[in-house]
Write a protein that holds these residues in place. Structure first.
Motif, mmCIF file in Angstrom:
data_model
loop_
_atom_site.group_PDB
_atom_site.id
_atom_site.type_symbol
_atom_site.label_atom_id
_atom_site.label_comp_id
_atom_site.label_asym_id
_atom_site.label_seq_id
_atom_site.Cartn_x
_atom_site.Cartn_y
_atom_site.Cartn_z
ATOM 1 N N ASN A 5 0.824 -1.212 0.000
ATOM 2 C CA ASN A 5 0.000 0.000 0.000
ATOM 3 C C ASN A 5 0.856 1.258 0.000
ATOM 4 O O ASN A 5 0.549 2.234 -0.684
ATOM 5 N N ASN A 6 1.946 1.252 0.770
ATOM 6 C CA ASN A 6 2.845 2.402 0.773
ATOM 7 C C ASN A 6 3.584 2.535 -0.551
ATOM 8 O O ASN A 6 3.842 3.646 -1.029
ATOM 9 N N ALA A 7 3.941 1.413 -1.154
ATOM 10 C CA ALA A 7 4.620 1.451 -2.451
ATOM 11 C C ALA A 7 3.698 1.989 -3.546
ATOM 12 O O ALA A 7 4.145 2.681 -4.466
ATOM 13 N N LEU A 8 2.398 1.681 -3.430
ATOM 14 C CA LEU A 8 1.438 2.102 -4.450
ATOM 15 C C LEU A 8 0.963 3.546 -4.261
ATOM 16 O O LEU A 8 0.299 4.085 -5.147
ATOM 17 N N ARG A 9 1.283 4.170 -3.124
ATOM 18 C CA ARG A 9 0.744 5.503 -2.838
ATOM 19 C C ARG A 9 1.049 6.518 -3.946
ATOM 20 O O ARG A 9 0.125 7.168 -4.454
ATOM 21 N N PRO A 10 2.307 6.702 -4.378
ATOM 22 C CA PRO A 10 2.564 7.673 -5.458
ATOM 23 C C PRO A 10 1.939 7.261 -6.784
ATOM 24 O O PRO A 10 1.578 8.122 -7.593
ATOM 25 N N VAL A 11 1.788 5.969 -7.005
ATOM 26 C CA VAL A 11 1.139 5.506 -8.235
ATOM 27 C C VAL A 11 -0.333 5.919 -8.231
ATOM 28 O O VAL A 11 -0.867 6.402 -9.242
ATOM 29 N N PHE A 12 -0.999 5.754 -7.095
ATOM 30 C CA PHE A 12 -2.409 6.133 -7.001
ATOM 31 C C PHE A 12 -2.607 7.645 -7.105
ATOM 32 O O PHE A 12 -3.648 8.106 -7.572
ATOM 33 N N VAL A 13 -1.615 8.423 -6.662
ATOM 34 C CA VAL A 13 -1.687 9.874 -6.839
ATOM 35 C C VAL A 13 -1.718 10.219 -8.325
ATOM 36 O O VAL A 13 -2.527 11.049 -8.775
ATOM 37 N N VAL A 14 -0.847 9.573 -9.106
ATOM 38 C CA VAL A 14 -0.836 9.788 -10.559
ATOM 39 C C VAL A 14 -2.152 9.314 -11.175
ATOM 40 O O VAL A 14 -2.718 9.981 -12.047
ATOM 41 N N TYR A 15 -2.652 8.181 -10.712
ATOM 42 C CA TYR A 15 -3.929 7.679 -11.214
ATOM 43 C C TYR A 15 -5.036 8.706 -11.031
ATOM 44 O O TYR A 15 -5.864 8.924 -11.928
ATOM 45 N N GLN A 16 -5.073 9.348 -9.860
ATOM 46 C CA GLN A 16 -6.164 10.284 -9.592
ATOM 47 C C GLN A 16 -6.027 11.564 -10.391
ATOM 48 O O GLN A 16 -7.027 12.226 -10.679
ATOM 49 N N LEU A 17 -4.814 11.918 -10.786
ATOM 50 C CA LEU A 17 -4.632 13.037 -11.710
ATOM 51 C C LEU A 17 -5.218 12.717 -13.075
ATOM 52 O O LEU A 17 -5.557 13.620 -13.844
ATOM 53 N N MET A 18 -5.336 11.411 -13.387
ATOM 54 C CA MET A 18 -5.928 10.969 -14.648
ATOM 55 C C MET A 18 -7.397 10.574 -14.474
ATOM 56 O O MET A 18 -8.014 10.063 -15.406
ATOM 57 N N GLY A 19 -7.941 10.780 -13.265
ATOM 58 C CA GLY A 19 -9.357 10.496 -13.046
ATOM 59 C C GLY A 19 -9.684 9.053 -12.786
ATOM 60 O O GLY A 19 -10.857 8.671 -12.790
ATOM 61 N N THR A 20 -8.665 8.219 -12.565
ATOM 62 C CA THR A 20 -8.925 6.801 -12.311
ATOM 63 C C THR A 20 -8.674 6.475 -10.847
ATOM 64 O O THR A 20 -7.972 7.199 -10.143
ATOM 65 N N PHE A 21 -9.265 5.402 -10.395
ATOM 66 C CA PHE A 21 -9.115 4.885 -9.039
ATOM 67 C C PHE A 21 -9.452 5.949 -7.980
ATOM 68 O O PHE A 21 -8.592 6.396 -7.217
ATOM 69 N N PRO A 22 -10.729 6.350 -7.899
ATOM 70 C CA PRO A 22 -11.146 7.441 -7.004
ATOM 71 C C PRO A 22 -11.330 7.014 -5.553
ATOM 72 O O PRO A 22 -12.443 6.993 -5.014
ATOM 73 N N VAL A 23 -10.248 6.664 -4.879
ATOM 74 C CA VAL A 23 -10.311 6.306 -3.464
ATOM 75 C C VAL A 23 -9.625 7.403 -2.654
ATOM 76 O O VAL A 23 -8.604 7.947 -3.074
ATOM 77 N N GLY A 24 -10.233 7.763 -1.527
ATOM 78 C CA GLY A 24 -9.677 8.814 -0.693
ATOM 79 C C GLY A 24 -8.725 8.267 0.360
ATOM 80 O O GLY A 24 -8.690 7.064 0.628
ATOM 81 N N GLY A 25 -7.934 9.163 0.962
ATOM 82 C CA GLY A 25 -7.025 8.769 2.028
ATOM 83 C C GLY A 25 -5.762 8.081 1.574
ATOM 84 O O GLY A 25 -5.091 7.424 2.377
ATOM 85 N N ILE A 26 -5.390 8.222 0.303
ATOM 86 C CA ILE A 26 -4.232 7.496 -0.212
ATOM 87 C C ILE A 26 -2.914 8.046 0.328
ATOM 88 O O ILE A 26 -1.892 7.368 0.269
ATOM 89 N N LEU A 27 -2.921 9.265 0.865
ATOM 90 C CA LEU A 27 -1.690 9.857 1.380
ATOM 91 C C LEU A 27 -1.394 9.422 2.810
ATOM 92 O O LEU A 27 -0.312 9.717 3.328
ATOM 93 N N GLN A 28 -2.331 8.746 3.446
ATOM 94 C CA GLN A 28 -2.093 8.272 4.799
ATOM 95 C C GLN A 28 -1.234 7.005 4.764
ATOM 96 O O GLN A 28 -1.353 6.185 3.857
ATOM 97 N N ARG A 29 -0.413 6.814 5.786
ATOM 98 C CA ARG A 29 0.502 5.692 5.806
ATOM 99 C C ARG A 29 -0.194 4.369 6.096
ATOM 100 O O ARG A 29 0.285 3.302 5.724
ATOM 101 N N SER A 30 -1.324 4.419 6.761
ATOM 102 C CA SER A 30 -2.061 3.198 7.092
ATOM 103 C C SER A 30 -3.270 3.044 6.179
ATOM 104 O O SER A 30 -3.910 4.032 5.794
ATOM 105 N N SER A 31 -3.598 1.801 5.852
ATOM 106 C CA SER A 31 -4.760 1.524 5.003
ATOM 107 C C SER A 31 -6.072 1.777 5.721
ATOM 108 O O SER A 31 -7.130 1.825 5.083
ATOM 109 N N VAL A 32 -6.017 1.946 7.062
ATOM 110 C CA VAL A 32 -7.243 2.209 7.825
ATOM 111 C C VAL A 32 -7.893 3.507 7.359
ATOM 112 O O VAL A 32 -9.127 3.643 7.372
#
Length: 410
Positions: A5-32
Motif C-alpha cells: 500500500n505504501n509502495a502504491l501511494r505515489p502511483v495512485f496519486v498519478v492515477y487520480q490526476l488521470m481520473g482513475t481509481f477514485p479512493v480517498g485517504g491514499i496519502l495516509q501511511r495506514s490503510s485504515v
C-alpha cells in the motif's frame, strides 16, 4: 512500514490526476484511512470522464450510422466503449479497495518481519520503476498519436486549399465540431476535451499497470517462501517439523490473499486481455496498410511494439504468481526420507493439488501455457480482421477534401 500500500501511494496519486481509481485517504501511511465516497472530488472527477466518454460513444455511433463501418473506422467507438468500461471497473475496484488493502497490510506485516535491509526496499523500487516507465511510455504513445493526427490534418488542409483562421480552430473543427458548432471556439474548452481524451487513453495503461504491480507483489511474497525453503534443497540440513508447519501456514495465507485479490481483479483481467489482443490485431492491420505520412508509420510501429511489450508484461507477471507459488514443490521432493515428516507431506500435497493463480473470473487461469494460447489467438483474430477489412473495403471511407472529414458533417 514498506508495504504494498505504501509502495502504491505515489502511483495512485498519478492515477487520480488521470481520473482513475477514485479512493480517498491514499496519502495516509495506514490503510485504515482509505475510504470511498460517492460525493468525493475523486469520484465526481472520474464520473465526469465517464460521462464525456459516453457522449463520445454516441457521437462515434452517429458518425458510423452516416458513413458506414469498416475495419479501420470502428476503432473510435470501440476506444470510447472500452475506456469507459475500464474507468467504471477501476472506480468499482476503488469502492472495494479498503478491505483488500487491510488484508494486504496484515500479510505484509507477517512477511516484512522476515525481511532485512535491501530486501525490504526491493518491492518498492520495482513498483516505482515499472510504474514510471509504463506511464511515460503510455503518455508517449498518446502524444505520438496526436502528433501524427495533427501532421496529417495539416497536410490535408494544404492539399485541399482550405482557408484556416488558425490551426487550433481547424483542429477543433475536425475533432470536436459537435461542441464548437454550438459554442464559439475557445482554448479552455478544447483543452478540457483534450485532457479528457488523454485521461481516457491512459486508462488502458492504468488498468494493465495495476494488474502487473499486484502480480509483482504476490510473486515477491511467494519468493520469500521459496528463499526460506531453498537452504534445505541439498538434504544436508534437515528442517524441524515446526518449520514446515510455518511454511504451510504462510503459503495458505498467501493463497487466500491471491483468491481475495483475484475476486476483485478478475473483471479487469478479462478487459485487459481482450483489449490488448484486439489492439495488437488492429495495429498489425494498420501497419499492413499504406501510411499517410512518416509520422503515422512511426506512431503505428511504436504503438504495436508498446502493446506487445505491455501485453507480455501482463501475462508474464500474472503467470509468475502461479510459478512462484509452486516453486517450493521441486525442493520438497528432493528432501531425503530422514527429513520427511507429516507437516512436510501436507505441504507437498497442498503445493501439488492447490491451484494458486490469477484468472479471468474462472474462464481461464493465467499461467505460462496461457501466454502461448493468447499468441495463437492473435493469429486467429488477425485473419478475421483481414477478412472483415476485405469485405468492407470502400465502405465508410471519406473522400479527400470532402466536408465529411469534419465531424459536424458526419
Amino acid at each position: 512500514m514498506d508495504s504494498l500500500n505504501n509502495a502504491l501511494r505515489p502511483v495512485f496519486v498519478v492515477y487520480q490526476l488521470m481520473g482513475t481509481f477514485p479512493v480517498g485517504g491514499i496519502l495516509q501511511r495506514s490503510s485504515v484511512g482509505l475510504r470511498f465516497r460517492w460525493l468525493s472530488v475523486q469520484f465526481l472527477f472520474s464520473l465526469t470522464l465517464i460521462i464525456v466518454g459516453l457522449v463520445m460513444v454516441y457521437i462515434e455511433y452517429e458518425r458510423l450510422e452516416r458513413i458506414g463501418a469498416n475495419a479501420n473506422n470502428t476503432i473510435g467507438i470501440l476506444f470510447y466503449v472500452d475506456t469507459v468500461l475500464i474507468m467504471a471497473l477501476l472506480a468499482n475496484l476503488a469502492r472495494k479497495w479498503r478491505p483488500l488493502a487491510l488484508e494486504w497490510e496484515r500479510v505484509d506485516q507477517e512477511f516484512l518481519a522476515k525481511e532485512t535491509g535491501e530486501a525490504k526496499r526491493s518491492l518498492r523500487k520495482a513498483v516505482w520503476f515499472t510504474s514510471g516507465v509504463m506511464i511515460v511510455c503510455g503518455l508517449l504513445e498518446h502524444l505520438l498519436s496526436k502528433t501524427a493526427g495533427i501532421i496529417n490534418q495539416s497536410h490535408e488542409a494544404k492539399f485541399c486549399n482550405w482557408e484556416i483562421q488558425s490551426f487550433a480552430h481547424y483542429y477543433a473543427s475536425r475533432q470536436y465540431a459537435f461542441i464548437f458548432k454550438h459554442i464559439p471556439f475557445n482554448i479552455p474548452v478544447l483543452a478540457f476535451f483534450e485532457y479528457c481524451n488523454a485521461a481516457l487513453t491512459m486508462a488502458w495503461t492504468c488498468q494493465d499497470l495495476l494488474i502487473i504491480l499486484i502480480s509483482m507483489a504476490l510473486s515477491h511474497r511467494f519468493r520469500q517462501i521459496y528463499a526460506q525453503v531453498q537452504p534445505f534443497s541439498s538434504g544436508i540440513v534437515i528442517a524441524a517439523e515446526k518449520f514446515w508447519s510455518d511454511i504451510r501456514a504462510q503459503h495458505t495465507l498467501l493463497g487466500q490473499l491471491v483468491r481475495d485479490t483475484n475476486r476483485l481483479l478478475a473483471p479487469l483481467i478479462i478487459a485487459s486481455c481482450g483489449t490488448n489482443l484486439y489492439l495488437i490485431c488492429f495495429q498489425l492491420l494498420n501497419i499492413s496498410r499504406k501510411q499517410e505520412s512518416l509520422a503515422s508509420s512511426v506512431n503505428h510501429w511504436y504503438a504495436l511494439c508498446y502493446l506487445i511489450v505491455k501485453t507480455n508484461l501482463v501475462f508474464y507477471h500474472t503467470a509468475m504468481v502461479n510459478e512462484t507459488a509452486r516453486a517450493p514443490l521441486a525442493i520438497c521432493r528432493r528432501i531425503p526420507n530422514i527429513g520427511w515428516c507429516l507437516e512436510l507431506e501436507r505441504l507437498v500435497d497442498q503445493l501439488r493439488n492447490e491451484r494458486v493463480s490469477l484468472s479471468g473470473m474462472g474462464f481461464f487461469h493465467l499461467t505460462k501455457r496461457t501466454m502461448l494460447a493468447m499468441a495463437g489467438t492473435v493469429v486467429t483474430y488477425e485473419l478475421v480482421m483481414l477478412k472483415f477489412a476485405e469485405d468492407t473495403e470502400g465502405i465508410g471511407d471519406v473522400k479527400p477534401c470532402s466536408r465529411l472529414a469534419f465531424s459536424k458533417d458526419t
